[in-house]
Design an enzyme around this catalytic site. Structure first.
Site, mmCIF file in Angstrom:
data_model
loop_
_atom_site.group_PDB
_atom_site.id
_atom_site.type_symbol
_atom_site.label_atom_id
_atom_site.label_comp_id
_atom_site.label_asym_id
_atom_site.label_seq_id
_atom_site.Cartn_x
_atom_site.Cartn_y
_atom_site.Cartn_z
ATOM 1 N N GLU A 22 50.260 47.289 29.301
ATOM 2 C CA GLU A 22 49.386 46.540 30.205
ATOM 3 C C GLU A 22 48.493 47.533 30.924
ATOM 4 O O GLU A 22 48.980 48.462 31.557
ATOM 5 C CB GLU A 22 50.203 45.776 31.248
ATOM 6 N N HIS A 40 38.708 48.842 39.296
ATOM 7 C CA HIS A 40 37.305 48.803 39.711
ATOM 8 C C HIS A 40 36.740 47.412 39.441
ATOM 9 O O HIS A 40 37.102 46.760 38.471
ATOM 10 C CB HIS A 40 36.507 49.854 38.928
ATOM 11 N N TYR A 63 36.591 40.493 29.556
ATOM 12 C CA TYR A 63 37.823 39.883 29.077
ATOM 13 C C TYR A 63 37.706 39.591 27.581
ATOM 14 O O TYR A 63 36.707 39.066 27.108
ATOM 15 C CB TYR A 63 38.104 38.587 29.846
#
Length: 63
Positions: free
Chosen positions: A19, A24, A31
């Site tokens: 993960e 930032h 995505y």
């Protein structure tokens, strides 16, 4: 950017995962896009936490 590599025992994962958490804020959403990450350090070993609050506290300390 921080990352977790392992089983994430608090969430009872059945397989090892990676993960990556981007800290930032970017103007555009990426995505679903492919990214590359370079690991440059080690913060702590994997741990099974007794509560979600304990997990969150550890993550905040890691950052």
């Amino acid at each position: 950017m921080v990352a977790s590599i392992g089983w994430n025992p608090f969430y009872k994962n059945e397989k090892k995962t990676v993960e990556i958490h981007v800290l930032h804020t970017f103007e555009n959403d990426f995505y679903g896009k492919e990214i590359q990450a370079i690991f440059t350090g080690f913060v702590r070993p994997e741990k099974d936490f007794t509560s979600e609050a304990e997990l969150i506290k550890a993550i905040k300390s890691d950052i």
